[in-house]
Motif scaffolding. Structure first.
Motif, PDB file in Angstrom:
ATOM      1  N   ASN A 291      -5.791   8.720   3.342  1.00  0.00           N
ATOM      2  CA  ASN A 291      -4.511   8.546   2.648  1.00  0.00           C
ATOM      3  C   ASN A 291      -3.852   7.261   3.110  1.00  0.00           C
ATOM      4  N   PHE A 292      -4.353   6.141   2.604  1.00  0.00           N
ATOM      5  CA  PHE A 292      -3.879   4.859   3.126  1.00  0.00           C
ATOM      6  C   PHE A 292      -2.436   4.582   2.751  1.00  0.00           C
TER       7      PHE A 292
ATOM      8  N   THR B 131      -3.346   4.302  -7.415  1.00  0.00           N
ATOM      9  CA  THR B 131      -2.330   4.782  -8.362  1.00  0.00           C
ATOM     10  C   THR B 131      -0.947   4.443  -7.846  1.00  0.00           C
TER      11      THR B 131
ATOM     12  N   PHE C  70       1.467   3.083  -3.140  1.00  0.00           N
ATOM     13  CA  PHE C  70       0.338   3.515  -3.955  1.00  0.00           C
ATOM     14  C   PHE C  70      -0.348   4.704  -3.316  1.00  0.00           C
ATOM     15  N   ARG C  71      -1.189   5.383  -4.101  1.00  0.00           N
ATOM     16  CA  ARG C  71      -2.142   6.316  -3.527  1.00  0.00           C
ATOM     17  C   ARG C  71      -3.503   5.640  -3.628  1.00  0.00           C
ATOM     18  N   TYR C  72      -4.085   5.384  -2.466  1.00  0.00           N
ATOM     19  CA  TYR C  72      -5.362   4.664  -2.479  1.00  0.00           C
ATOM     20  C   TYR C  72      -6.260   5.285  -1.434  1.00  0.00           C
ATOM     21  N   ARG C  73      -7.492   5.624  -1.786  1.00  0.00           N
ATOM     22  CA  ARG C  73      -8.347   6.309  -0.847  1.00  0.00           C
ATOM     23  C   ARG C  73      -9.303   5.355  -0.138  1.00  0.00           C
TER      24      ARG C  73
ATOM     25  N   LEU D 148       0.822  -1.209   0.000  1.00  0.00           N
ATOM     26  CA  LEU D 148       0.000   0.000   0.000  1.00  0.00           C
ATOM     27  C   LEU D 148       0.860   1.264   0.000  1.00  0.00           C
TER      28      LEU D 148
END
Lengths: 472, 290, 309
Positions: free
Chosen positions: C276-277, C68, C59-62, C56
Motif C-alpha cells: 500500500n504505497f 488510482t 493515489f492507490r498504487y501497489r 503517491l
C-alpha cells in the motif's frame, strides 16, 4: 508521476541496450556454433530454466522436481529448475512478486501463493488465465481442489495443497474420561465434554486457546458458512456486524475461553510443542497440515494414541455444519502473465500435480502434499496399506509419517475431508481484512472488548482502511 | 576551592561536605555500574550454553563454552557474511559521503556563486523532515532498476548527509582565504587546492564526521530491513534479531544471540576505546553544530 | 632591456587575457562542479522522493499496474484507523517519558562531575558514555534477555515474576528505560562540554556573593545553558518521532512489534510491505506534521519561559 516516467525511459534505454547485446549474441551464436542461448525458446529444443518461487525452504520443491523428472524424463527433457525463496512465509512471496511486477524483471514462472492472496493478483490482471489448461482434468479433481483454483468463475491457479479441517484427538484419553465423539457435536456438548476431560485430568485440556490465536482459526470457522463475505459488493459495505456468522464464531470462541476448558497457550507459541510432548493437550481443531507437525511435537512415544476425524458440527449453536470448510483454502501455484517460460511451467505442472503418477510419486518422495486427483486416491491407499518403508527415509522419520503415527485410517479420512472443503470467498484486500478481524478476536478473547463492540470496531477499521476492496 | 562557608562549620573531620562528596561518588559509581552491567551480562552470557542461560541468566557461567562463537562464526547460525556486509556498507558509505559532503561544504564555504543561499536553505529545510518519508518512493525507484536486495540500495540513500555538509562547512569557514589565493597564484587548479590543501587541514572535522557517520551506518536497521533483508546482503543488525525465532531442541538460542551481540558491538567498541577523547569530543561537536 | 621586459609583459598581458576569460569561466563553474555529486544524489534520493511521496499519498498504487487517484482518501483512512492513533500515542509516550528524565539526569550528572572536589572524571566519563557506543540492536536484545519473565535477571534479582515484556503497559516502560539508559552518556558528554564553556569566574563571583549551590544553579548555570537545553529538547524530539529500532527489537521476535507498543513508523513499514504505497506515503507526511507540531510546542515553551536564541 514524473519520476516514474523518467525511470521508465531510463529503463527503456537499458532494455534497448540489452536488446542490442542479446540479439548480437544470438546472431553470433547462430553464425558461430556451439554455445546455446539460454532461456527464451518456447516449445523449441532449447534448454529452459524454470524459475519457481516459494516460501520456507527449497528442499521440498527440488525433491519434487527431481522426482517428476525421473518419472517423465522425455517430457521434462530440457527443463531444469531454479527455486527462489524470498522469506519464511507467504507474505514474503507476495512482497517479492509485487517487486518483480513493479520492476518488470525477474518475474518467476511459477509462484506458490496462499489461496487468500489469489484475489489481489487475479483482479489486477497479473496472472495467466488457466481455464483451458485445467479443464481436461477438471472432473478428476476433488471438489475442494477445484474451488482452490477458481476465482470468480475463472480458473486462475493450479491447486497445490488443500487445507481441509481435521480434528486430531487423543482417543485413549477420551476413552478414559468417558467422552465419545458424538458428545462433541453441539457447543454445549463440547463444553461439557471439555469440563469432564479437565476434571478427569486436572493437568490436561481438551483444546488450547490463548489470547493471540493464529489467523487460520478465522478461516477455519468462517468458511463453513455458505455465502459469507467480509465485503458485500452488492450492498457496498462490510458485513461484520450484519452477517450473524461473525458474531456466532466470536461468541463460540469466547465461550470456550470463559468455560475454562482450554489450555491458555496459542498455536505456534513457544510452549505449544512442549505441551503436546507433556500431554497437556487432548485435542486440536486444526487443518490437515498438522499431520506434519503433531507427530514431531508429540514424539514417537504417543504413536497410535492420536486419532483423527472431521470437525464436530457444533450446530445448532453455530448455525452451520462446522465439519465443512477449510482453513485458508490451501496453497496454489500461479503463472504470472509476464512469465518467461509459461509453456515449460505448464508442462511441469501437468506432470506434477495434474497427473496421477506424478502426484502419487511426489507424495511418496516428499510426503507433505496429498494428491488432489480422485484417480490417485486408490494408489495412495495402496501404498499406505502396503506399509513398506522406503530406503531413503530413516526409521525415526518413518515412524512419524502420518499413516504410521495415526494409523492407516488417517489417509482415508484426509481424502474424505477434501470433499468437505469449502473455500472462503476472499476479496482482494483479504490480508488486511483478516489482520483486522484477528485483532478484534484477540480483543474479545483477552476480555478487553465485547463481541459486538469488537466487531463494530473492526468494521469501522475496515471501512476506513480499505474502503472498497475491489477498487484496485 | 576554599569556600568561605567552611569557616563557619564546627571542627569535625566529617562535614556535610564529606557526606555530599561521598554521596556524589556513590551516585557516579551506581551510574557506572548500571551503564556497564548490561554489557557485562552480554559478554558473560555469550559464554554460557543456551540451556544454562535459562537457569543462570545473571551470574558467571558455570560451564564456560565457546560453542556460541563457533555457531556464529561457522556453525548453523553463522553471521560472518552479514558482519562483512555491515563493514562493507559502513566503510563505503562513510568514505563516499565524506568526499561528497566535503566537496559540497567546500563550495558553500569558499565560493560565492548565484544560488548559494537558496541551495543552502534547501539543505536546511530538510532537517525537520523525517527521512523515512522517502522510504516508499525510494523502494519503488530502486525496484525499477532492480537494486532491491543489493549493496547499492544500502549505500546510496546515505551518501548525502546534510549534517555532514553543515559540520564541514563550519570548519572550512575558518580556513583563511589567503591560503587558497596563494595556491591559486601558484597555478594550482581548484581540485588540487581542495584535495591537497583543504582536505588535510580539515582532517579533524573529517574525523568527527567519519566517526558519526560510521556510528549511523553501523546501527542502521530500518532501511536495510525494508530494502535489503536478503541474507546474502543484509547487515548484521537486521539478521541478528531473527535468531530469536530459531529454536534448537525447542530451546531459544539466547547464548548464540549474545555472542552475535558481542560481534555486533566489537568494532565500534574498539574504535571507541582507541579514540576515546576524539570520539566523545566529536559526538559533542557533531551534535552542537547542528 | 627595459623594452624587452616591457615586450614580455605585453606578451604576458595578451596571453593572460584569453586565459583570464577561460579562468573566469572555469571559476564560475567550479563551485557547481563541487556541489554536483552531492546535490545530484540529494535531488534524486531526497528532494525528489519527498515530492514523489507527496504525490503517491493521493493515489492507490501497489507497485505495479495502474495507480488510482483517491484524493485525500489515504489520509482520511489513516486518520480514522485506530491503530494509527495507538502508535502515535506510543511514539509521543516514548518521547515524553524519556526526554525529561534523560536530560535532567544527564545534566545533573554533568554538574556533579564538574564539581571540583570530584576526581576521576577521566575515569567516569568514558564509562558513562559507553552505552551509547553499543549497537542499538545489540543492547535491545540484551535488555530483552534481562527483562524476560521466566529467566530474566531483573525478575530473578528482585524475586518477582512481572511480565515485563509480555504486558502491553509494562513493555512500553522497558522501552523508555532502554532509551534513557542508552542516551544518558551522550547528553552527559554534551552537557559537560557545555558546562565547561561557563567561565568559572561567574560561578566564583556568585559564591562570593553568598549564593547557595541551588541559587547558583538556577540563576547562573541554567540561563547560560539555555541554548544547549533548547537544542537538546528539539534534537531529542525530532529523533524520537523517528523511533523504530528499540521498540521493535525489544518487544517482538523476528516480526514487528504489536500495535500496543509500536511506534508510528511501524504503520509506514507494514503498509509498504503490504504493497500500500499510497497509504505508506500518507503516514510519512502525517509524521512530518507531527514533528513540526512537537517542535512547535518546544519552541513555544522556550519562548514562554524566556528569550529564545
Amino acid at each position: 508521476m514524473p519520476f516514474l516516467k523518467e525511470q521508465m525511459s531510463r529503463r527503456s534505454v537499458l532494455k534497448l541496450g540489452f536488446g542490442v547485446v542479446a540479439s548480437a549474441t544470438g546472431l553470433s551464436a547462430l553464425a558461430g556454433c556451439g554455445s546455446s542461448t539460454p532461456g527464451s525458446a518456447v516449445g523449441s529444443s532449447g534448454p529452459v530454466t524454470l524459475n519457481l518461487m516459494t516460501w520456507g525452504g527449497d528442499a521440498d520443491a527440488k525433491t519434487a522436481f527431481s522426482t517428476i523428472k525421473n518419472l517423465y524424463p522425455d517430457a521434462l527433457k530440457n527443463i531444469s529448475l531454479k527455486v527462489t525463496v524470498p522469506g519464511a512465509n507467504d507474505a514474503d512471496v507476495a512482497k517479492a512478486l509485487r517487486l518483480a511486477l513493479s520492476a518488470r524483471s525477474n518475474i518467476p514462472d511459477l509462484i506458490q501463493l496462499n489461496r487468500t492472496q489469489l484475489s489481489e493478483f487475479a483482479t489486477s490482471g497479473a496472472l495467466m488465465d488457466l481455464t483451458d489448461f485445467i479443464n481436461p482434468v477438471k472432473n478428476d479433481l476433488f471438489n475442494g481442489a477445484l474451488q482452490l483454483a477458481t476465482y470468480q468463475g475463472k480458473i486462475m491457479a493450479i491447486p497445490f495443497q488443500i487445507k481441509s479441517k481435521i480434528f486430531f484427538y487423543r482417543h485413549d484419553l477420551f476413552e478414559q474420561a468417558g467422552i465419545s465423539l458424538s458428545d462433541l457435536s453441539t457447543t454445549e456438548g463440547y463444553i461439557a465434554a471439555g469440563k469432564k476431560f479437565h476434571a478427569h485430568f486436572p493437568d490436561k485440556y481438551i483444546i488450547n486457546l490463548g489470547t493471540q490465536p493464529q489467523q487460520y482459526i478465522l478461516g477455519e470457522f468462517l468458511s463453513a458458512y455458505p455465502d459469507v463475505h467480509i465485503y458485500d459488493q452488492g450492498r457496498q459495505s462490510f458485513q461484520l456486524t450484519t452477517n450473524p456468522a461473525f458474531t456466532e464464531v466470536f461468541t463460540f470462541l469466547k465461550q470456550i475461553k470463559d468455560a475454562g476448558i482450554a489450555l491458555p497457550i496459542d498455536d505456534f507459541s513457544n510452549d505449544w510443542a512442549q505441551a503436546f510432548k507433556n500431554e497437556k493437550i487432548g485435542g486440536v481443531l486444526i487443518g490437515n497440515w498438522m499431520k506434519e507437525f503433531l507427530p514431531q511435537y508429540a514424539t514417537v512415544a504417543q504413536t497410535g494414541k492420536w486419532a483423527v476425524s472431521l470437525w464436530p458440527k457444533f450446530s445448532p449453536s453455530l448455525s452451520v455444519n462446522e465439519s465443512l470448510g477449510s482453513e485458508a483454502g490451501g496453497s496454489i501455484y500461479v503463472i504470472p502473465a509476464g512469465a518467461k517460460n509459461p509453456d515449460a511451467a505448464k508442462i511441469y505442472m501437468q506432470h506434477y500435480l495434474l497427473d496421477r503418477r506424478g502426484s502419487v510419486g511426489q507424495w511418496e518422495a516428499v510426503g507433505v502434499v496429498t494428491p488432489l486427483l480422485k484417480s490417485a486416491q486408490q494408489d495412495v491407499m495402496d501404498v499406505v496399506n502396503k506399509d513398506v518403508k522406503p530406503n531413503n527415509v530413516s526409521t525415526s522419520d518413518w515412524a512419524l509419517q502420518a499413516q504410521n503415527f495415526f494409523g492407516r485410517s488417517y489417509q482415508e479420512l484426509e481424502f474424505s475431508s477434501f470433499d468437505t472443503v469449502r473455500v472462503f470467498d476472499y476479496d482482494p484486500a483479504a490480508t488486511n481484512e483478516i489482520a483486522i478481524l484477528l485483532q478484534a478476536l484477540e480483543n474479545v478473547l483477552s476480555g478487553s472488548a465485547s463481541v459486538a463492540s469488537a466487531l463494530q470496531q473492526a468494521q469501522n477499521d475496515m471501512q476506513s482502511q480499505i474502503g472498497n476492496p475491489y477498487n484496485s | 576551592m576554599v569556600s568561605l562557608s567552611t569557616q563557619k562549620q564546627p571542627q569535625h573531620w566529617w562535614t556535610v561536605h564529606t557526606f555530599l562528596l561521598a554521596g556524589g561518588y556513590a551516585v557516579l559509581i551506581v551510574v557506572s555500574l548500571v551503564s556497564l552491567y548490561p554489557a557485562v551480562i552480554m559478554l558473560l552470557n555469550s559464554f554460557k550454553s543456551n540451556s544454562e542461560i535459562l537457569i543462570n541468566p545473571g551470574g558467571l557461567p558455570i560451564h564456560w563454552t565457546l560453542a556460541n562463537y563457533a555457531n556464529i562464526l561457522y556453525g548453523s547460525q553463522a553471521l560472518v557474511q552479514q558482519f562483512w556486509n555491515s563493514v562493507l556498507v559502513t566503510v563505503v558509505t562513510t568514505l563516499l559521503s565524506m568526499l561528497f559532503s566535503a566537496m559540497a561544504a567546500f563550495a558553500f564555504a569558499k565560493y560565492r556563486f548565484p544560488g548559494r543561499n537558496i541551495l543552502f536553505l534547501l539543505l536546511l529545510a530538510t532537517i525537520m523532515v523525517p527521512m523515512e518519508i522517502t522510504l516508499p518512493p525510494q523502494y519503488l525507484l530502486f525496484a525499477q532498476v532492480g537494486w532491491i536486495n543489493t549493496y547499492q540500495v544500502q549505500i546510496l540513500p546515505f551518501m548525502v548527509p546534510v549534517f555532514g555538509v553543515f559540520l564541514l562547512r563550519q570548519y572550512l569557514l575558518s580556513i583563511p582565504d589567503s591560503l587558497l589565493e596563494a595556491a591559486r597564484l601558484d597555478g594550482a587548479n581548484e581540485w588540487l587546492i581542495f584535495w591537497r590543501i583543504v582536505v588535510p587541514i580539515a582532517r579533524p572535522a573529517l574525523a568527527v564526521f567519519g566517526i558519526l557517520q560510521t556510528l549511523n551506518m553501523w546501527n542502521s536497521y530500518l532501511w536495510p530491513q525494508v530494502m535489503a533483508n536478503d541474507t546474502s546482503v543484509a547487515p548484521l543488525m537486521v539478521i541478528l534479531p531473527n535468531l530469536r525465532d530459531t529454536v534448537v531442541g525447542f530451546l531459544p538460542v539466547w547464548g548464540t544471540i549474545m555472542a552475535g551481540c558481542v560481534l555486533a558491538t566489537l568494532p565500534i567498541l574498539i574504535l571507541f576505546l582507541t579514540n576515546q577523547e576524539r570520539f566523545m569530543h566529536g559526538v559533542v561537536i557533531g551534535a552542537i553544530r547542528e | 632591456m627595459l623594452l624587452q621586459v616591457q615586450q614580455e609583459n605585453m606578451l604576458q598581458e595578451k596571453s593572460r587575457v584569453p586565459t583570464k576569460r577561460a579562468k573566469n569561466w572555469k571559476r564560475l563553474l567550479t563551485p557547481y562542479l563541487f556541489l554536483l555529486p552531492f546535490f545530484l544524489l540529494f535531488i534524486v534520493l531526497t528532494i525528489g522522493p519527498y515530492f514523489y511521496a507527496l504525490g503517491l499519498s493521493f493515489f492507490r498504487y501497489r507497485g505495479y499496474g495502474s495507480a488510482t487517484f483517491l484524493g485525500f482518501a489515504n489520509y482520511l483512512s489513516v486518520l480514522r484507523y485506530h491503530v494509527f492513533w495507538t502508535e502515535l500515542g506510543n511514539t509521543l509516550f516514548y518521547w515524553a517519558a524519556h526526554t525529561f528524565p534523560l536530560i535532567v539526569i544527564s545534566f545533573l550528572l554533568a554538574c556533579l562531575v564538574r564539581w571540583k572536589l570530584i576526581r576521576g572524571t577521566k575515569f567516569f566519563k568514558p564509562i558513562i558514555f559507553l552505552p551509547n557506543v553499543f549497537a542499538i540492536v545489540a543492547v535491545s536484545l540484551v535488555f530483552q534477555n534481562l527483562f524476560a519473565t521466566q529467566y530474566g535477571v531483573i525478575n530473578q534479582f528482585f524475586h518477582t515474576t512481572l511480565p515485563w515484556l509480555e504486558s502491553a503497559s509494562l513493555s512500553r516502560w522497558v522501552v523508555v528505560l532502554l532509551l534513557i539508559w542508552r542516551n544518558l552518556g551522550f547528553w552527559f558528554v554534551v552537557f559537560l562540554a557545555g558546562l565547561t564553556t561557563i567561565s568559572p569566574e561567574l560561578d566564583e563571583a556568585a559564591t562570593i556573593d553568598g549564593a547557595t549551590v541551588w541559587q547558583r544553579l538556577r540563576f547562573v548555570t541554567l540561563p547560560l545553558m539555555r541554548p544547549i537545553f533548547f537544542f537538546a529538547f528539539i534534537y531529542d524530539a525530532i529523533t524520537s518521532m523517528r523511533l523504530y529500532t528499540e521498540p521493535n527489537v525489544l518487544t517482538a521476535g523476528a516480526s514487528l512489534a504489536q500495535p500496543s507498543a509500536a511506534p508510528v513508523l511501524n504503520l509506514l513499514v507494514t503498509n509498504l510491505n503490504a504493497g500500500n504505497f499510497g497509504e505508506s506515503s500518507a503516514v510519512g507526511w502525517l509524521l512530518f506534521l507531527v514533528t513540526i507540531g512537537v517542535a512547535g510546542v518546544i519552541f513555544g515553551l522556550f519562548r514562554v519561559t524566556g528569550e529564545v536564541e
